[in-house]
Design a protein around this motif. Structure first.
Motif, PDB file in Angstrom:
ATOM      1  N   THR A 137     -11.129 -47.297  -2.887  1.00  0.00           N
ATOM      2  CA  THR A 137     -12.180 -47.557  -1.898  1.00  0.00           C
ATOM      3  C   THR A 137     -11.584 -47.920  -0.529  1.00  0.00           C
ATOM      4  O   THR A 137     -10.434 -48.351  -0.439  1.00  0.00           O
ATOM      5  CB  THR A 137     -13.096 -48.701  -2.397  1.00  0.00           C
ATOM      6  N   TRP A 157     -12.042 -49.505   3.737  1.00  0.00           N
ATOM      7  CA  TRP A 157     -12.139 -50.830   4.356  1.00  0.00           C
ATOM      8  C   TRP A 157     -13.457 -51.074   5.081  1.00  0.00           C
ATOM      9  O   TRP A 157     -13.688 -52.178   5.559  1.00  0.00           O
ATOM     10  CB  TRP A 157     -11.003 -50.991   5.388  1.00  0.00           C
ATOM     11  N   LYS A 183      -8.672 -49.864  -6.730  1.00  0.00           N
ATOM     12  CA  LYS A 183      -7.640 -49.946  -5.689  1.00  0.00           C
ATOM     13  C   LYS A 183      -8.375 -50.037  -4.358  1.00  0.00           C
ATOM     14  O   LYS A 183      -8.738 -49.033  -3.764  1.00  0.00           O
ATOM     15  CB  LYS A 183      -6.777 -48.689  -5.730  1.00  0.00           C
ATOM     16  N   SER A 220      -8.906 -50.937  -0.256  1.00  0.00           N
ATOM     17  CA  SER A 220      -8.053 -50.714   0.913  1.00  0.00           C
ATOM     18  C   SER A 220      -7.110 -51.895   1.094  1.00  0.00           C
ATOM     19  O   SER A 220      -7.505 -53.058   0.933  1.00  0.00           O
ATOM     20  CB  SER A 220      -8.906 -50.552   2.164  1.00  0.00           C
ATOM     21  N   GLU A 221      -5.882 -51.605   1.471  1.00  0.00           N
ATOM     22  CA  GLU A 221      -4.895 -52.664   1.697  1.00  0.00           C
ATOM     23  C   GLU A 221      -5.296 -53.553   2.880  1.00  0.00           C
ATOM     24  O   GLU A 221      -4.753 -54.653   3.047  1.00  0.00           O
ATOM     25  CB  GLU A 221      -3.497 -52.069   1.921  1.00  0.00           C
ATOM     26  N   GLY A 254      -2.036 -46.764  -0.230  1.00  0.00           N
ATOM     27  CA  GLY A 254      -2.439 -45.533  -0.903  1.00  0.00           C
ATOM     28  C   GLY A 254      -1.285 -44.854  -1.613  1.00  0.00           C
ATOM     29  O   GLY A 254      -1.356 -44.574  -2.824  1.00  0.00           O
ATOM     30  N   SER A 299      -2.004 -43.282  -5.247  1.00  0.00           N
ATOM     31  CA  SER A 299      -1.502 -42.008  -5.756  1.00  0.00           C
ATOM     32  C   SER A 299      -1.026 -42.110  -7.215  1.00  0.00           C
ATOM     33  O   SER A 299      -1.436 -41.311  -8.065  1.00  0.00           O
ATOM     34  CB  SER A 299      -0.394 -41.524  -4.814  1.00  0.00           C
ATOM     35  N   PHE A 301     -13.447 -41.755  -5.321  1.00  0.00           N
ATOM     36  CA  PHE A 301     -12.773 -42.005  -4.041  1.00  0.00           C
ATOM     37  C   PHE A 301     -13.770 -42.031  -2.894  1.00  0.00           C
ATOM     38  O   PHE A 301     -14.597 -41.127  -2.760  1.00  0.00           O
ATOM     39  CB  PHE A 301     -11.725 -40.915  -3.766  1.00  0.00           C
ATOM     40  N   SER A 304     -11.222 -40.975   3.777  1.00  0.00           N
ATOM     41  CA  SER A 304     -11.094 -39.880   4.735  1.00  0.00           C
ATOM     42  C   SER A 304     -10.998 -38.522   4.040  1.00  0.00           C
ATOM     43  O   SER A 304     -10.632 -38.428   2.863  1.00  0.00           O
ATOM     44  CB  SER A 304      -9.837 -40.097   5.580  1.00  0.00           C
ATOM     45  N   THR A 350      -7.274 -37.774   2.831  1.00  0.00           N
ATOM     46  CA  THR A 350      -6.882 -38.420   1.575  1.00  0.00           C
ATOM     47  C   THR A 350      -7.691 -37.851   0.408  1.00  0.00           C
ATOM     48  O   THR A 350      -7.158 -37.653  -0.688  1.00  0.00           O
ATOM     49  CB  THR A 350      -7.062 -39.947   1.673  1.00  0.00           C
TER      50      THR A 350
HETATM   51  P1  ADP Z   1      -9.364 -44.495   6.141  1.00  0.00           P
HETATM   52  O1  ADP Z   1      -8.730 -43.521   7.079  1.00  0.00           O
HETATM   53  O2  ADP Z   1     -10.824 -44.629   6.285  1.00  0.00           O
HETATM   54  O3  ADP Z   1      -8.619 -45.779   5.985  1.00  0.00           O
HETATM   55  P2  ADP Z   1      -8.166 -43.494   3.790  1.00  0.00           P
HETATM   56  O4  ADP Z   1      -8.619 -42.260   3.116  1.00  0.00           O
HETATM   57  O5  ADP Z   1      -6.822 -43.496   4.414  1.00  0.00           O
HETATM   58  O6  ADP Z   1      -9.325 -43.819   4.770  1.00  0.00           O
HETATM   59  O7  ADP Z   1      -8.228 -44.746   2.811  1.00  0.00           O
HETATM   60  C1  ADP Z   1      -9.200 -44.934   1.820  1.00  0.00           C
HETATM   61  C2  ADP Z   1      -8.525 -45.462   0.591  1.00  0.00           C
HETATM   62  O8  ADP Z   1      -7.609 -44.481   0.122  1.00  0.00           O
HETATM   63  C3  ADP Z   1      -7.706 -46.733   0.801  1.00  0.00           C
HETATM   64  O9  ADP Z   1      -7.811 -47.550  -0.351  1.00  0.00           O
HETATM   65  C4  ADP Z   1      -6.295 -46.195   0.958  1.00  0.00           C
HETATM   66  O10 ADP Z   1      -5.297 -47.135   0.630  1.00  0.00           O
HETATM   67  C5  ADP Z   1      -6.320 -45.057  -0.041  1.00  0.00           C
HETATM   68  N1  ADP Z   1      -5.310 -44.026   0.216  1.00  0.00           N
HETATM   69  C6  ADP Z   1      -4.755 -43.669   1.396  1.00  0.00           C
HETATM   70  N2  ADP Z   1      -3.838 -42.696   1.224  1.00  0.00           N
HETATM   71  C7  ADP Z   1      -3.787 -42.436  -0.107  1.00  0.00           C
HETATM   72  C8  ADP Z   1      -3.042 -41.548  -0.946  1.00  0.00           C
HETATM   73  N3  ADP Z   1      -2.150 -40.717  -0.432  1.00  0.00           N
HETATM   74  N4  ADP Z   1      -3.291 -41.543  -2.270  1.00  0.00           N
HETATM   75  C9  ADP Z   1      -4.203 -42.374  -2.803  1.00  0.00           C
HETATM   76  N5  ADP Z   1      -4.929 -43.245  -2.087  1.00  0.00           N
HETATM   77  C10 ADP Z   1      -4.740 -43.284  -0.753  1.00  0.00           C
END
Ligand code: ADP
Length: 473
Positions: A147, A149, A173, A175-176, A206, A211, A224, A227, A230
């Motif tokens: 998920t 943020w 998992k 968002s960090e 992520g 991953s 999921f 974005s 991703t």
């Molecule tokens: P945003 O750009 O809105 O932050 P992301 O798609 O980057 O969206 O992030 C949404 C979620 O996907 C977060 O929990 C992020 O840590 C996770 N994420 C980002 N990159 C990856 C990846 N390569 N594989 C799995 N999860 C990911």
């Protein structure tokens, strides 16, 4: 002293296997906040093993038994509201009204799916007197929920409640940037009686956690939200593994206003679209299409209203420095393409808005539909407007996007409003401000994703249907 949030695995707080932590930031002040465990595949393996061990007994329980636990989780969220909202505020800078509405919905998801479990089952199929044939909704086993943020606790609960309801175990998992509320939720769920291992939270980035989680051979389904880029990467993993997924991605959703609409309410909807979570909402209706005869009046009213919104009072900050600069980059690109905002178009030079990552609510009026600002998701308090000539023109512009998440239509002629709603390519369309709630299925057409959250549809997405047929000749 900095507070550290550990993973939540097998019903308890678990430090990261490598001992590393990640910082968080309060975007309203740009000050450092709590730290979260920086997970790796070792933590993922631990969480998935716990989930897999706990899941069969949960799946074997009756719907009524699972329902009782989910109700207690909803109670626990409500009882812990102040702490959860503070954890959320500390890393997002959200305003109080936004925090409260997300908190209420978070509890609401557990309440709703707890209710459904008492009434919704498989079906019997009448094949004549010689057979007894029926279907069962069976869980997948271990589900991964990754998920973002922007609505952290709310998006977690939106996925976890139906996934758990139907008998899955979950590894979440978050968002960090915004993990603390989801970790807290897992603790609350354990304390409320959810058996250990059914809801595990592994925090981290992520690539380091998301991953390996999606790739883990025991994970049988992925949810999921995030974005497109991703989502596509995770889609490749799911395709290789032949496991299903729900993808909740972006949007550039239209808000269509006819001249005979209730313009006060339509203007209010446009202002809300810009202000709510500072436009950091995938379902924000950020393209305002107005019938030509009313265009200038509506735009002037929207611009005037958003120009009076106060940072930190009426809307929150942008989530990170990088995202803040991404929004400003969209402004620079718009300017290079000749677009000039009628209001906003920058950060704040002074006052409370300058302290945090606040962007001034921004409206670009009468933009050409081919400009980047008119086509790309900005994820900031930014709206573009375009005039349209008639119903056919409105429909053509509304559908001229690679996305299809939601739409709004405002029309004094209700039949015309519904006609348009049925022809717009989007998963949800609100006509004249119609309510969209936990009960109403939510999800994308086109590049906005696939699968449905909310409603009874989400329960079905987390279940696989089994048919059993017995000959009774
Ligand atoms: P945003 O750009 O809105 O932050 P992301 O798609 O980057 O969206 O992030 C949404 C979620 O996907 C977060 O929990 C992020 O840590 C996770 N994420 C980002 N990159 C990856 C990846 N390569 N594989 C799995 N999860 C990911």
């Amino acid at each position: 002293m900095t507070t550290r949030h550990e993973h939540w695995i097998q019903g308890k707080a678990v430090p990261p296997a490598n001992g590393a932590y990640l910082p968080t930031l309060d975007p309203a002040t740009r000050e450092a906040g709590d730290e979260i465990a920086a997970g790796t595949s070792a933590d993922v393996d631990h969480a998935v093993a716990s989930a897999a061990a706990a899941q069969p007994a949960w799946a074997a329980a009756s719907g009524a038994e699972r329902s009782a636990v989910l109700h207690r989780v909803a109670d626990a969220i409500e009882a812990d509201a102040e702490t959860l909202m503070e954890l959320e505020r500390a890393c997002t800078g959200k305003i109080p009204a936004q925090l409260r509405s997300e908190l209420d919905m978070s509890a609401g998801y557990f309440r709703y799916y707890a209710g459904i479990l008492r009434t919704h089952h498989g079906r019997t199929i009448d094949l004549g007197h010689d057979n007894h044939t029926y279907t069962r909704l069976e869980p997948y086993g271990v589900v991964a929920a990754i998920t973002p943020w922007n609505l952290p606790l709310n998006q977690a609960c939106r996925a976890l409640a139906p996934a758990l309801a139907v008998g899955n175990a979950v590894v979440a998992k978050p968002s960090e940037l915004t993990s603390a509320s989801t970790v807290r939720l897992a603790r609350l769920a354990t304390e409320a009686g959810l058996p250990d291992g059914l809801l595990n939270v592994v925090t981290g980035t992520g690539p380091e956690v998301g991953s390996p989680l999606a790739s883990h051979p025991v994970v049988r389904r992925i949810m999921f939200t995030g974005s497109v880029a991703t989502g596509r990467a995770l889609g490749h993993i799911a395709a290789d593994r032949l496991i299903p997924m729900t993808l909740e991605l972006g949007g550039k959703s239209p808000l269509v206003v006819f001249a005979d609409a209730d313009l006060d309410r339509a203007v209010g909807a446009a202002v809300t679209a810009i202000a709510m979570n500072s436009g950091q909402v995938c379902s924000a209706t950020t393209r305002l299409l107005v019938e030509a005869s009313a265009h200038d009046e509506v735009v002037a009213r929207v611009a005037d209203a958003v120009g009076r919104l106060e940072p930190g009072v009426d809307f929150g900050p942008i989530i990170t420095e990088a995202q803040f600069h991404s929004v400003l980059g969209h402004f620079a690109a718009a300017e290079a393409e000749g677009a000039v905002p009628v209001t906003g178009g920058s950060g704040y030079a002074d006052g409370p808005g300058a302290k945090g990552l606040y962007v001034r609510p921004t409206v670009y009026a009468g933009v050409r539909p081919d400009l980047r600002i008119a086509r790309e998701e900005v994820f900031g308090p930014v709206m573009v407007t375009m005039p349209f000539a008639d119903e056919a023109d409105a429909l053509a512009i509304a559908n001229d996007t690679e996305y299809g998440l939601v739409a709004g239509v405002w029309s004094g002629d209700v039949a015309r409003g519904l006609r348009l709603a049925e022809r717009i390519d989007a998963g949800q369309v609100a006509v004249n401000g119609g309510a969209l709630t936990i009960e109403t299925p939510f999800g994308g057409f086109k590049q906005s994703g696939y699968g449905r959250e909310k409603g009874i549809e989400a329960l079905h997405d987390y279940a696989q249907v089994k048919t059993i047929s017995l000959s009774i000749r």
